[in-house]
Design a protein around this motif. Structure first.
Motif, PDB file in Angstrom:
ATOM      1  N   ARG A   1       0.767  -1.344   0.046  1.00  0.00           N
ATOM      2  CA  ARG A   1      -0.374   0.012  -0.084  1.00  0.00           C
ATOM      3  C   ARG A   1       1.334   1.042   0.090  1.00  0.00           C
ATOM      4  NH1 ARG A   1      -2.515  -3.603   3.946  1.00  0.00           N
ATOM      5  NH2 ARG A   1      -2.196  -1.868   5.689  1.00  0.00           N
ATOM      6  N   THR A   2       1.915   1.448   1.038  1.00  0.00           N
ATOM      7  CA  THR A   2       2.220   2.665   0.950  1.00  0.00           C
ATOM      8  C   THR A   2       3.639   2.865  -0.512  1.00  0.00           C
ATOM      9  OG1 THR A   2       3.210   1.842   3.494  1.00  0.00           O
ATOM     10  CG2 THR A   2       4.625   3.340   1.942  1.00  0.00           C
ATOM     11  N   ARG A   3       3.787   1.756  -1.175  1.00  0.00           N
ATOM     12  CA  ARG A   3       4.520   1.641  -2.879  1.00  0.00           C
ATOM     13  C   ARG A   3       3.841   1.926  -3.653  1.00  0.00           C
ATOM     14  NH1 ARG A   3       8.837  -3.228  -2.537  1.00  0.00           N
ATOM     15  NH2 ARG A   3       9.905  -2.788  -0.910  1.00  0.00           N
ATOM     16  N   ALA A   4       2.287   1.690  -3.376  1.00  0.00           N
ATOM     17  CA  ALA A   4       1.199   2.037  -3.999  1.00  0.00           C
ATOM     18  C   ALA A   4       1.286   3.505  -4.620  1.00  0.00           C
ATOM     19  CB  ALA A   4      -0.020   1.253  -4.268  1.00  0.00           C
ATOM     20  N   LEU A   5       1.000   3.980  -3.326  1.00  0.00           N
ATOM     21  CA  LEU A   5       0.616   5.343  -3.109  1.00  0.00           C
ATOM     22  C   LEU A   5       1.682   6.376  -3.277  1.00  0.00           C
ATOM     23  CD1 LEU A   5      -1.438   7.901  -2.535  1.00  0.00           C
ATOM     24  CD2 LEU A   5      -0.711   7.290   0.368  1.00  0.00           C
ATOM     25  N   GLY A   6       2.699   5.093  -2.696  1.00  0.00           N
ATOM     26  CA  GLY A   6       3.987   6.771  -3.220  1.00  0.00           C
ATOM     27  C   GLY A   6       4.421   7.005  -4.794  1.00  0.00           C
TER      28      GLY A   6
ATOM     29  N   HIS B   1      -6.812  -1.031  -6.726  1.00  0.00           N
ATOM     30  CA  HIS B   1      -6.764  -2.085  -6.243  1.00  0.00           C
ATOM     31  C   HIS B   1      -8.357  -3.156  -6.164  1.00  0.00           C
ATOM     32  CE1 HIS B   1      -8.397  -3.708  -1.750  1.00  0.00           C
ATOM     33  NE2 HIS B   1      -7.447  -3.657  -1.960  1.00  0.00           N
ATOM     34  N   HIS B   2      -9.517  -1.966  -6.773  1.00  0.00           N
ATOM     35  CA  HIS B   2     -11.153  -2.711  -6.831  1.00  0.00           C
ATOM     36  C   HIS B   2     -10.512  -3.671  -8.577  1.00  0.00           C
ATOM     37  CE1 HIS B   2     -15.054  -2.582  -7.375  1.00  0.00           C
ATOM     38  NE2 HIS B   2     -15.202  -2.147  -8.239  1.00  0.00           N
ATOM     39  N   ARG B   3     -10.047  -2.795  -9.132  1.00  0.00           N
ATOM     40  CA  ARG B   3      -9.648  -3.679 -10.438  1.00  0.00           C
ATOM     41  C   ARG B   3      -8.945  -5.345  -9.591  1.00  0.00           C
ATOM     42  NH1 ARG B   3      -7.738   1.215 -13.010  1.00  0.00           N
ATOM     43  NH2 ARG B   3      -5.749   0.443 -13.011  1.00  0.00           N
ATOM     44  N   GLN B   4      -8.530  -4.743  -9.042  1.00  0.00           N
ATOM     45  CA  GLN B   4      -7.694  -7.137  -8.698  1.00  0.00           C
ATOM     46  C   GLN B   4      -8.632  -6.760  -8.038  1.00  0.00           C
ATOM     47  OE1 GLN B   4      -4.674  -6.702 -10.207  1.00  0.00           O
ATOM     48  NE2 GLN B   4      -5.170  -5.216 -11.126  1.00  0.00           N
ATOM     49  N   LEU B   5     -10.226  -6.807  -8.429  1.00  0.00           N
ATOM     50  CA  LEU B   5     -10.893  -7.440  -7.549  1.00  0.00           C
ATOM     51  C   LEU B   5     -10.665  -8.214  -5.797  1.00  0.00           C
ATOM     52  CD1 LEU B   5     -12.014 -10.033 -10.655  1.00  0.00           C
ATOM     53  CD2 LEU B   5     -12.990  -7.739  -9.688  1.00  0.00           C
ATOM     54  N   CYS B   6      -9.796  -7.171  -4.923  1.00  0.00           N
ATOM     55  CA  CYS B   6      -9.731  -7.459  -3.941  1.00  0.00           C
ATOM     56  C   CYS B   6     -10.722  -7.614  -2.931  1.00  0.00           C
ATOM     57  CB  CYS B   6      -8.302  -7.159  -3.428  1.00  0.00           C
ATOM     58  SG  CYS B   6      -7.939  -7.385  -1.602  1.00  0.00           S
ATOM     59  N   LEU B   7     -11.222  -8.173  -2.823  1.00  0.00           N
ATOM     60  CA  LEU B   7     -12.251  -8.630  -1.459  1.00  0.00           C
ATOM     61  C   LEU B   7     -12.249  -7.720  -0.811  1.00  0.00           C
ATOM     62  CD1 LEU B   7     -14.524 -11.202  -3.780  1.00  0.00           C
ATOM     63  CD2 LEU B   7     -14.211  -8.936  -4.202  1.00  0.00           C
ATOM     64  N   GLY B   8     -11.045  -7.918   0.191  1.00  0.00           N
ATOM     65  CA  GLY B   8     -10.852  -7.765   1.805  1.00  0.00           C
ATOM     66  C   GLY B   8     -11.209  -6.996   2.365  1.00  0.00           C
ATOM     67  N   GLY B   9     -11.772  -5.671   1.775  1.00  0.00           N
ATOM     68  CA  GLY B   9     -11.784  -4.678   2.071  1.00  0.00           C
ATOM     69  C   GLY B   9     -11.058  -3.129   1.678  1.00  0.00           C
ATOM     70  N   ALA B  10     -11.509  -2.538   1.727  1.00  0.00           N
ATOM     71  CA  ALA B  10     -10.533  -0.884   1.045  1.00  0.00           C
ATOM     72  C   ALA B  10      -9.144  -0.763   1.513  1.00  0.00           C
ATOM     73  CB  ALA B  10     -11.010   0.046   1.157  1.00  0.00           C
ATOM     74  N   PRO B  11      -8.346  -0.665   0.315  1.00  0.00           N
ATOM     75  CA  PRO B  11      -6.547  -1.111   1.298  1.00  0.00           C
ATOM     76  C   PRO B  11      -6.915   0.449   2.309  1.00  0.00           C
ATOM     77  CG  PRO B  11      -7.044   0.738  -1.001  1.00  0.00           C
ATOM     78  CD  PRO B  11      -8.071  -0.053  -0.403  1.00  0.00           C
ATOM     79  N   GLY B  12      -5.586   0.455   3.003  1.00  0.00           N
ATOM     80  CA  GLY B  12      -5.573   1.031   4.150  1.00  0.00           C
ATOM     81  C   GLY B  12      -4.220   2.120   3.882  1.00  0.00           C
ATOM     82  N   ALA B  13      -4.656   3.589   4.310  1.00  0.00           N
ATOM     83  CA  ALA B  13      -3.700   4.540   3.767  1.00  0.00           C
ATOM     84  C   ALA B  13      -2.248   4.161   4.821  1.00  0.00           C
ATOM     85  CB  ALA B  13      -4.466   5.109   3.282  1.00  0.00           C
ATOM     86  N   PRO B  14      -1.055   4.547   4.142  1.00  0.00           N
ATOM     87  CA  PRO B  14      -0.472   5.452   4.706  1.00  0.00           C
ATOM     88  C   PRO B  14      -0.854   6.049   6.209  1.00  0.00           C
ATOM     89  CG  PRO B  14       0.487   5.432   2.366  1.00  0.00           C
ATOM     90  CD  PRO B  14      -0.947   5.088   2.521  1.00  0.00           C
TER      91      PRO B  14
END
Length: 207
Positions: free
Chosen positions: A44-49, A79-92
């Motif tokens: 998540r940190t690298r994606a936002l960075g 994240h939504h396009r990756q069909l991750c169903l475990g919840g929203a990605p937490g922000a740094p």
């Protein structure tokens, strides 16, 4: 500005690794990650960075708050396009950004990060965000923002959450911290941190 930087994960916590990204006119430090989906905090940190750096390059004059919101939205969309169903990605949990623009230095700080600004008389002012954690996957929590002329400062230091917690008890010695960063480099200072991840960037105006 010219930047030197360092980041380290802390003992046994590489999934919580802080991140530093620098460009020709900016530096950003991201730290930790709020609870969210199954993705590691490191992802998540690298994606936002990456997305925030892209926004800073493509939109050099846009407000930093708008760039952070756009980067967070981009991470959520991917994240939504990756069909991750475990919840929203937490922000740094901590973000600090500086950007040089038309003779000004823009700053943004949210979460547990800090931006320390040193002036020619050696005094240091700290820019800290309001204590507002925000909701995982939601809009960016309230951030402290500001601008000042580059000619009026001597150095600026961005501290991620772990680095800020390490330095906070020694506020009276922050001028010495700047000297240590300049002499030994941020990496030499951060090796002493006991926290789960630490990152810092030191910026000095170009001659």
């Amino acid at each position: 500005m010219e930047f030197t930087c360092a980041a380290q994960p802390g003992t046994g916590a590489d999934d919580e690794a802080d991140l530093v990204v620098t460009g020709s006119h900016f530096a950003l430090v991201l730290g930790g990650a709020e609870e969210g989906c199954r993705h590691l905090g490191r992802w998540r940190t690298r994606a936002l960075g990456g997305r925030l750096a892209d926004e800073l390059v493509r939109r050099p004059d846009a407000p930093l708050t708008a760039l952070l919101d756009a980067a967070l939205a981009g991470v959520r969309e991917f994240h939504h396009r990756q069909l991750c169903l475990g919840g929203a990605p937490g922000a740094p949990s901590s973000v600090a950004v500086v950007r040089e623009r038309d003779g000004l230095l823009d700053l943004l700080v949210r979460g547990g990060a800090a931006a320390l600004v040193q002036f020619p008389d050696v005094t240091v002012n700290a820019v800290l965000a309001p204590a507002d954690g925000g909701a995982p996957g939601g809009p960016a929590p309230e951030a402290a923002v500001g601008s000042l002329p580059v000619k009026d400062l001597s150095r600026v230091c961005l501290l991620g959450g772990g680095a800020h917690r390490m330095a906070e008890p020694y506020e009276a010695y922050w001028p010495y911290l700047f000297d240590r960063f300049a002499t030994d480099g941020p990496g030499a200072v951060l090796t002493a941190t006991p926290y789960r991840g630490a990152a810092a960037a030191l910026g000095t105006p170009r001659p």
